[in-house]
Design a protein around this motif. Structure first.
Motif, mmCIF file in Angstrom:
data_model
loop_
_atom_site.group_PDB
_atom_site.id
_atom_site.type_symbol
_atom_site.label_atom_id
_atom_site.label_comp_id
_atom_site.label_asym_id
_atom_site.label_seq_id
_atom_site.Cartn_x
_atom_site.Cartn_y
_atom_site.Cartn_z
ATOM 1 N N VAL A 76 0.864 -1.183 0.000
ATOM 2 C CA VAL A 76 0.000 0.000 0.000
ATOM 3 C C VAL A 76 0.899 1.231 0.000
ATOM 4 C CG1 VAL A 76 -1.875 -1.176 1.215
ATOM 5 C CG2 VAL A 76 -0.195 0.149 2.522
ATOM 6 N N VAL A 77 0.382 2.319 -0.560
ATOM 7 C CA VAL A 77 1.098 3.591 -0.584
ATOM 8 C C VAL A 77 0.169 4.660 -0.028
ATOM 9 C CG1 VAL A 77 2.114 5.375 -2.059
ATOM 10 C CG2 VAL A 77 2.574 2.954 -2.525
ATOM 11 N N VAL A 78 0.606 5.337 1.009
ATOM 12 C CA VAL A 78 -0.178 6.393 1.641
ATOM 13 C C VAL A 78 0.041 7.679 0.855
ATOM 14 C CG1 VAL A 78 -0.456 7.788 3.721
ATOM 15 C CG2 VAL A 78 -0.074 5.313 3.913
ATOM 16 N N THR A 79 -1.044 8.293 0.406
ATOM 17 C CA THR A 79 -0.910 9.477 -0.431
ATOM 18 C C THR A 79 -2.078 10.437 -0.216
ATOM 19 O OG1 THR A 79 -0.442 10.231 -2.693
ATOM 20 C CG2 THR A 79 -2.099 8.494 -2.447
ATOM 21 N N SER A 80 -1.953 11.607 -0.805
ATOM 22 C CA SER A 80 -2.955 12.660 -0.647
ATOM 23 C C SER A 80 -4.254 12.303 -1.362
ATOM 24 C CB SER A 80 -2.425 13.973 -1.216
ATOM 25 O OG SER A 80 -1.190 14.337 -0.630
ATOM 26 N N SER A 81 -5.372 12.597 -0.717
ATOM 27 C CA SER A 81 -6.659 12.470 -1.393
ATOM 28 C C SER A 81 -6.955 13.713 -2.222
ATOM 29 C CB SER A 81 -7.778 12.252 -0.376
ATOM 30 O OG SER A 81 -9.000 11.991 -1.031
ATOM 31 N N MET A 82 -6.496 14.873 -1.738
ATOM 32 C CA MET A 82 -6.770 16.143 -2.411
ATOM 33 C C MET A 82 -5.714 16.381 -3.481
ATOM 34 S SD MET A 82 -9.025 18.556 -2.218
ATOM 35 C CE MET A 82 -9.375 20.264 -2.551
ATOM 36 N N THR A 83 -5.921 15.801 -4.662
ATOM 37 C CA THR A 83 -4.949 15.931 -5.735
ATOM 38 C C THR A 83 -5.566 15.467 -7.045
ATOM 39 O OG1 THR A 83 -2.705 15.357 -6.455
ATOM 40 C CG2 THR A 83 -3.958 13.629 -5.355
ATOM 41 N N PHE A 84 -4.798 15.609 -8.111
ATOM 42 C CA PHE A 84 -5.179 15.085 -9.410
ATOM 43 C C PHE A 84 -4.953 13.571 -9.422
ATOM 44 C CE2 PHE A 84 -3.883 14.482 -14.021
ATOM 45 C CZ PHE A 84 -5.165 14.526 -14.514
ATOM 46 N N ALA A 85 -5.648 12.866 -10.296
ATOM 47 C CA ALA A 85 -5.635 11.400 -10.311
ATOM 48 C C ALA A 85 -4.282 10.804 -10.660
ATOM 49 C CB ALA A 85 -6.681 10.883 -11.298
ATOM 50 N N ALA A 86 -3.392 11.577 -11.287
ATOM 51 C CA ALA A 86 -2.113 11.018 -11.739
ATOM 52 C C ALA A 86 -1.330 10.373 -10.605
ATOM 53 C CB ALA A 86 -1.273 12.109 -12.404
ATOM 54 N N THR A 87 -1.393 10.955 -9.418
ATOM 55 C CA THR A 87 -0.633 10.408 -8.282
ATOM 56 C C THR A 87 -1.104 9.004 -7.950
ATOM 57 O OG1 THR A 87 -0.583 12.684 -7.441
ATOM 58 C CG2 THR A 87 0.208 10.946 -5.978
ATOM 59 N N ALA A 88 -2.401 8.842 -7.775
ATOM 60 C CA ALA A 88 -2.950 7.528 -7.463
ATOM 61 C C ALA A 88 -2.800 6.564 -8.635
ATOM 62 C CB ALA A 88 -4.419 7.659 -7.071
ATOM 63 N N ASN A 89 -2.903 7.087 -9.853
ATOM 64 C CA ASN A 89 -2.710 6.224 -11.027
ATOM 65 C C ASN A 89 -1.317 5.618 -11.036
ATOM 66 O OD1 ASN A 89 -5.286 6.748 -11.945
ATOM 67 N ND2 ASN A 89 -4.663 8.279 -13.448
ATOM 68 N N ALA A 90 -0.310 6.429 -10.738
ATOM 69 C CA ALA A 90 1.072 5.925 -10.733
ATOM 70 C C ALA A 90 1.254 4.829 -9.693
ATOM 71 C CB ALA A 90 2.046 7.072 -10.489
ATOM 72 N N VAL A 91 0.614 5.003 -8.527
ATOM 73 C CA VAL A 91 0.654 3.945 -7.506
ATOM 74 C C VAL A 91 0.044 2.668 -8.071
ATOM 75 C CG1 VAL A 91 -0.227 3.227 -5.247
ATOM 76 C CG2 VAL A 91 0.600 5.578 -5.586
ATOM 77 N N THR A 92 -1.080 2.805 -8.741
ATOM 78 C CA THR A 92 -1.797 1.648 -9.291
ATOM 79 C C THR A 92 -0.977 0.942 -10.369
ATOM 80 O OG1 THR A 92 -3.874 2.794 -8.809
ATOM 81 C CG2 THR A 92 -3.991 0.914 -10.290
ATOM 82 N N TYR A 93 -0.203 1.707 -11.156
ATOM 83 C CA TYR A 93 0.646 1.088 -12.189
ATOM 84 C C TYR A 93 1.583 0.038 -11.595
ATOM 85 C CZ TYR A 93 -0.494 5.253 -15.049
ATOM 86 O OH TYR A 93 -1.119 6.261 -15.737
ATOM 87 N N THR A 94 2.027 0.250 -10.358
ATOM 88 C CA THR A 94 2.978 -0.680 -9.738
ATOM 89 C C THR A 94 2.301 -1.943 -9.226
ATOM 90 O OG1 THR A 94 2.752 0.191 -7.489
ATOM 91 C CG2 THR A 94 4.328 1.308 -8.947
ATOM 92 N N GLY A 95 0.977 -1.948 -9.173
ATOM 93 C CA GLY A 95 0.237 -3.060 -8.587
ATOM 94 C C GLY A 95 -0.093 -2.839 -7.127
ATOM 95 N N ALA A 96 0.404 -1.727 -6.552
ATOM 96 C CA ALA A 96 0.117 -1.412 -5.156
ATOM 97 C C ALA A 96 -1.256 -0.742 -5.040
ATOM 98 C CB ALA A 96 1.200 -0.503 -4.586
ATOM 99 N N THR A 97 -1.718 -0.593 -3.798
ATOM 100 C CA THR A 97 -3.013 0.027 -3.514
ATOM 101 C C THR A 97 -2.812 1.394 -2.884
ATOM 102 O OG1 THR A 97 -4.089 -2.111 -3.162
ATOM 103 C CG2 THR A 97 -5.148 -0.187 -2.176
ATOM 104 N N PRO A 98 -3.393 2.456 -3.452
ATOM 105 C CA PRO A 98 -3.312 3.764 -2.795
ATOM 106 C C PRO A 98 -4.198 3.810 -1.557
ATOM 107 C CG PRO A 98 -4.671 3.910 -4.756
ATOM 108 C CD PRO A 98 -4.120 2.511 -4.729
ATOM 109 N N VAL A 99 -3.676 4.410 -0.503
ATOM 110 C CA VAL A 99 -4.427 4.652 0.726
ATOM 111 C C VAL A 99 -4.512 6.165 0.873
ATOM 112 C CG1 VAL A 99 -4.414 4.457 3.245
ATOM 113 C CG2 VAL A 99 -3.704 2.508 1.831
#
Length: 385
Positions: A76-99
């Motif tokens: 899992v990767v802890v990241t900002s909710s208040m942002t553009f989708a690119a941040t969470a998308n990059a996490v997803t590319y790795t197979g990890a789950t954004p938190v």
């Protein structure tokens, strides 16, 4: 017919055109070349980093940074909710789950919630591969607080500084924090290469790994040999030439945006329930003064006080062909991420509901800005009749 006024159009001059022609005539048309090398060196110096790796996008930089940190499926990767989708998308590319973690009052990641998220996820047996704070709208996050929370639990921090190049906090430039940081040169950012980004770091192994993966993971042999899956993520020599001019012009572009910010403050100051979202407007680079980069000036509308909403103003400006946009819709409210873990306090949802970004680009003409101000004033006058 009046042309549309955008939030942040590219600010391009004859100097960028001349640099592009120079790069074309040099013969270095394919990706990489002397302009890329020079751009990387200049960008590293501007951000107090040892290395910069110029890439095709900030998203690509995030992806490669996460891969270098070993983030992968099951993490899992802890990241900002208040942002553009690119941040969470990059996490997803790795197979990890954004938190997703909510904001403090600046709109940036709340360090206390970061710690709670890490503790909960580790207690549940998950490996927290990284924390990725985002510098919202050019405002540098509390990286000292975020790093302290992450360090207590042995988690590396990779900073998404896509929106904050040119800003400072705690005497440090945006992009200088974390084991690595990323910046973006998308068309609407404070400087642009039309599309592009960079990974910033101090670790030579991180820089080398990013360059290797970004060029299809080619082995250093005469034929094409691959032992890893790679990516076509490098920035072209032509775009790097544009980026070098943009980086040199950054102080002037930042100053022009600061001028708009100050005029917006004057505009909204007499109106109860209306405020500019951001810190003070000073900027003294020589003195190391803290400031954001004024990328987008946004206002907050307290509807209970004003009697009207941010969306009403947005629609009014839209009728005049003036772009205005709500702040980022939090990732924990996005349908694609609805089932991901989230630690919320209501701040990002409130900012999304009450916030509105106004035209702020350095390419705005005085006439365009005055037209925006005129239409805002007309709206305010109608609402006070």
């Amino acid at each position: 017919m009046t042309s549309r006024t955008y939030l942040s159009s590219p600010d391009v001059t004859q100097a960028e055109e001349d640099a592009l022609v120079r790069a074309v005539r040099s013969g270095w048309i394919a990706p990489l070349g002397p302009e890329v090398d020079a751009f990387e060196a200049e960008l590293a110096e501007a951000t107090d980093r040892a290395y910069a790796v110029a890439l095709s996008s900030g998203t690509a930089a995030l992806h490669l940074g996460l891969l270098h940190l070993g983030v992968g499926p099951g993490d899992v990767v802890v990241t900002s909710s208040m942002t553009f989708a690119a941040t969470a998308n990059a996490v997803t590319y790795t197979g990890a789950t954004p938190v997703f973690v909510d904001s403090d009052e600046t709109g940036n990641l709340d360090p206390a919630l970061v710690e709670k998220a890490i503790e909960d996820q580790q207690r549940a047996g998950a490996r927290v591969g990284a924390v990725v704070p985002v510098d919202l709208l050019g405002k540098v996050a509390d990286h000292v607080g975020v790093r302290a929370a992450a360090d207590r639990h042995g988690v590396p921090v990779l900073v998404d500084a896509a929106e904050s190049l040119g800003a400072r906090r705690g005497g440090r430039p945006a992009g200088a924090d974390g084991v690595g940081a990323v910046v973006s040169f998308n068309g609407n950012k404070i400087i642009t290469t039309s599309g592009g980004g960079a990974l910033l770091c101090d670790d030579p192994e991180m820089a080398d790994r990013a360059r290797y993966l970004a060029t299809q993971a080619r082995q250093p042999v005469v034929h094409y040999e691959h032992v890893d899956i790679g990516f076509n993520y490098r920035l072209s020599n032509l775009l790097a030439a544009v980026g070098r001019v943009q980086l040199a012009r950054l102080p002037q572009m930042l100053e022009r945006r600061r001028g708009w910010r100050r005029r917006y403050r004057d505009l909204v100051a007499p109106v109860d329930g209306l405020s500019v979202f951001g810190g003070h407007d000073g900027v003294d680079a020589a003195a190391g003064e803290d400031h954001d980069n004024f990328w987008l000036t946004s206002i907050l509308v307290d509807e209970e006080v004003t009697g009207w909403s941010a969306d009403e103003l947005r629609l009014h400006l839209g009728e005049a062909d003036i772009e205005a946009r709500p702040l980022w819709k939090p990732m924990h409210l996005q349908p694609v991420f609805a089932d991901r873990p989230a630690y919320t306090n209501g701040t990002s949802e409130r900012l999304f509901r009450t916030g509105l970004s106004l035209p702020s680009g350095s390419a705005l003409s005085d006439e365009q800005f005055e037209r925006v101000v005129s239409h805002v004033r007309t709206f305010l006058e109608r609402k006070t009749l």
